[in-house]
Design an enzyme around this catalytic site. Structure first.
Site, short mmCIF file in Angstrom:
data_model
loop_
_atom_site.label_atom_id
_atom_site.label_comp_id
_atom_site.label_asym_id
_atom_site.label_seq_id
_atom_site.Cartn_x
_atom_site.Cartn_y
_atom_site.Cartn_z
N ALA A 70 0.72 -1.25 0.15
CA ALA A 70 0.06 -0.06 0.08
C ALA A 70 0.83 1.21 -0.09
O ALA A 70 0.47 2.34 0.17
CB ALA A 70 -0.83 0.02 1.28
N LEU A 72 3.92 4.16 0.90
CA LEU A 72 4.45 4.77 2.27
C LEU A 72 3.45 4.72 3.52
O LEU A 72 2.28 4.58 3.15
CB LEU A 72 4.45 6.26 1.99
CG LEU A 72 4.82 7.03 3.24
CD1 LEU A 72 6.28 6.97 3.63
CD2 LEU A 72 4.52 8.45 2.81
N LEU A 74 1.50 5.69 5.78
CA LEU A 74 0.69 7.00 5.81
C LEU A 74 0.61 7.43 7.38
O LEU A 74 0.68 8.62 7.83
CB LEU A 74 -0.44 7.30 4.99
CG LEU A 74 -0.25 6.94 3.74
CD1 LEU A 74 -1.63 6.88 2.97
CD2 LEU A 74 0.42 8.45 2.94
N GLU A 122 6.40 1.94 -6.54
CA GLU A 122 7.71 2.19 -6.82
C GLU A 122 8.62 1.01 -6.41
O GLU A 122 9.55 0.81 -7.11
CB GLU A 122 8.05 3.52 -5.94
CG GLU A 122 7.17 4.67 -6.36
CD GLU A 122 7.84 5.90 -5.16
OE1 GLU A 122 7.36 5.82 -4.24
OE2 GLU A 122 8.20 7.09 -5.99
N GLU A 142 -0.74 9.23 -4.58
CA GLU A 142 -0.06 10.61 -3.67
C GLU A 142 -0.76 11.82 -4.09
O GLU A 142 -0.96 12.78 -3.11
CB GLU A 142 1.48 10.73 -4.18
CG GLU A 142 2.35 9.69 -3.76
CD GLU A 142 2.24 8.37 -4.53
OE1 GLU A 142 1.29 8.15 -5.31
OE2 GLU A 142 3.52 7.41 -4.36
N ARG A 145 -3.56 12.82 -2.04
CA ARG A 145 -3.34 12.75 -0.62
C ARG A 145 -2.50 14.06 -0.21
O ARG A 145 -1.76 13.86 0.94
CB ARG A 145 -2.58 11.33 -0.09
CG ARG A 145 -3.21 10.05 -0.30
CD ARG A 145 -3.35 9.33 0.83
NE ARG A 145 -3.94 7.88 0.52
CZ ARG A 145 -5.01 7.45 0.14
NH1 ARG A 145 -6.24 8.39 0.73
NH2 ARG A 145 -5.58 6.45 -0.18
#
Ligand code: 1HE
Length: 267
Positions: A70, A72, A74, A122, A142, A145
């Protein structure tokens, strides 16, 4: 002295080294959808620093549970309330891990399922081969978010899908899945069982000579960063070493005496 992968003490990544040299590395935080916290990234660095000198012939990178990754973490990012410099250093650590993967010289096959999003994409794009199943979907959330990519998407995802598609994914939250994901270059294989196919591909790659795989999984990436002039020089130097390796003589002899397999359509 080369370190043994068995000597690694990882909490976030489960390791299973098979007799044929295939290492299965599984992100192991399914309850958090394998989100990448700082510890996981540290462990990825440790793992991919070790692998090239540990006799591993190829790697299958997978995720425990229904999702590959999923991205980084968060929640950690929210809690840590990082400064710009702190987040820059965290990103540099991600790059350390992912560059070691891409340039380490050992084939990495990503077995994908469910979410492959943000930093998860990534990570997947740092592998040499991506295999998806019907549950797999790709996105760069991203943008929605209030964030930006920091783990190499501007380099690797852009290379895979091109600038226009990457910008669209980030601006609009566009999700790719199914046949379209293969068409745009996010995965090379779309199968029913991504783990089984990734294992098959990893075993096949593991049969190549390690020095040849080193060139494939290191030189191609380096050469891609060079001018044509430097690239032709570097390719010649690498070929000079790889194509004269003593271990290749047996394979060449087998071709010469007609015992080696021929290249056929469907092989
Ligand atoms: C997480 C994370 C996360 C899940 N960080 N904790 N990435 C994203 O924007 C993806 C964010 N995640 C999701 O959209 C969804 O969680 C999923 C589609 C991946 C999965 O959905 P679902 O319904 O199966 O799970 P869930 O209920 O949303 O989450 C289950 C738990 O995982 C929950 O924790 P719990 O303790 O409340 O049970 C979630 O908080 C946790 N979880 N995803 C932290 N990403 C170097 S820059 C890179 C920039 C980025 O990668 S941005 C991140 C993009």
């Amino acid at each position: 002295m080369a370190k043994d992968v068995g000597a690694l003490n990882l909490e976030r990544i489960a390791l299973d080294l098979h007799d044929d040299g295939v290492l299965v590395a599984t992100l192991n935080r399914p309850e958090k959808r394998n989100a990448l916290d700082a510890q996981t990234v540290d462990e990825l660095v440790e793992l991919f620093v070790t692998i090239p000198r540990a006799g591993v012939r190829s790697v299958v990178l997978a995720g425990a549970g229904d999702h590959f990754c999923a991205g980084l973490d968060l929640v950690e990012h929210h809690k840590e309330d990082r400064s710009p410099a702190e987040f820059m250093h965290l990103c540099l650590r991600w790059h350390e891990a992912f560059n070691k993967m891409e340039y380490g010289g050992v084939p990495v096959i990503a077995a994908l399922k469910g979410a492959v999003v943000g930093g998860g994409l990534e990570l997947a794009s740092s592998a040499h081969i991506r295999v998806m199943d019907e549950s797999t979907y790709f996105a760069l959330p991203e943008g929605t978010r209030g964030l930006f990519t920091g783990g190499g998407a501007t380099i690797r995802v852009q290379q895979l899908v091109g600038k226009a598609r990457m910008i669209d994914m980030m601006l609009t939250g566009r999700v790719y899945k199914g046949a379209e994901a293969v068409e745009v270059g996010l995965a090379q294989y779309r199968v029913e069982d991504s783990m089984a196919r990734a294992m098959e591909l990893a075993r096949r790659a593991a049969e190549n000579l390690p020095l040849t795989n080193f060139a494939i999984c290191s030189a191609i990436s380096h050469v891609g960063n060079m001018s044509a002039l430097d690239a032709s020089y570097a390719e010649s130097v690498v070929a000079g070493i790889v194509n004269t390796q003593p271990d290749a003589r047996g394979r060449l002899e087998a071709f010469a005496n007609k015992t080696a397999a021929r290249v056929r359509p469907g092989s």
